[in-house]
Design a protein around this motif. Sequence first.
Motif, short mmCIF file in Angstrom:
data_model
loop_
_atom_site.label_atom_id
_atom_site.label_comp_id
_atom_site.label_asym_id
_atom_site.label_seq_id
_atom_site.Cartn_x
_atom_site.Cartn_y
_atom_site.Cartn_z
N TYR A 46 41.40 47.14 33.09
CA TYR A 46 41.65 48.40 33.78
C TYR A 46 41.31 48.28 35.26
N SER A 99 37.06 55.58 32.19
CA SER A 99 36.58 55.14 33.49
C SER A 99 36.39 56.33 34.42
N HIS A 105 32.54 52.04 36.79
CA HIS A 105 32.18 52.26 35.40
C HIS A 105 33.39 52.17 34.48
N LEU A 106 33.18 51.51 33.35
CA LEU A 106 34.20 51.51 32.29
C LEU A 106 33.48 51.55 30.96
#
Lengths: 112, 112
Positions: free
Chosen positions: B49, B68, B73-74
């Motif tokens: 991503y 996300s 951040h994921l």
Amino acid sequence: AQTVTQSQPEMSVQEAETVTLSCTYDTSESDYYLFWYKQPPSRQMILVIRQEAYKQQNATENRFSVNFQKAAKSFSLKISDSQLGDAAMYFCAYRRRNQFYFGTGTSLTVIP
Amino acid sequence: DTAVSQTPKYLVTQMGNDKSIKCEQNLGHDTMYWYKQDSKKFLKIMFSYNNKELIINETVPNRFSPKSPDKAHLNLHINSLELGDSAVYFCASSRGDVTEAFFGQGTRLTVV
């Protein structure tokens, strides 16, 4: 599709000796990157060495070196003067753009 | 400072539960990944991503979903956990198309 093959599930080496781990890959691209990662029992993935496909010179990092044969699509890792701390799983990886493809790994045992 | 950090490191949960694993990177990378490592140590890409594109491995069940909130951040959400989901899950990040992937320390998920 890109695939990475490590034909040696397990290898062993005497301490202070040299060992070579094999990796082949399949791609139709000309621009890509290759890596070797080490995964000790702590499970952390640690980069060992990186090779850019456009560079003819083989990468070297201290006791670790690669033999990159672009035409043969081969990327082997040589570990010289093996140490007990080298015992780990080793993964060969191929990167093209934002995609990484990993081999199935080679478990290296270092014999004291 | 840890470059890529995942929480929790260990997660034990019952079948049917919903759980999340968090991942944060402080490297300024633009692409993040989730990998699953099974008991045979095979590393399988689940998602990649970046700001523009989510690439989903078609073999990943739709019970798994990445979230996300921002570039750093994921998170990984898993619904209706099954025994076969037990594995180590790695978060990773990379910059553009010119670097290696940096990995978190992994989350060992055990479904009982």
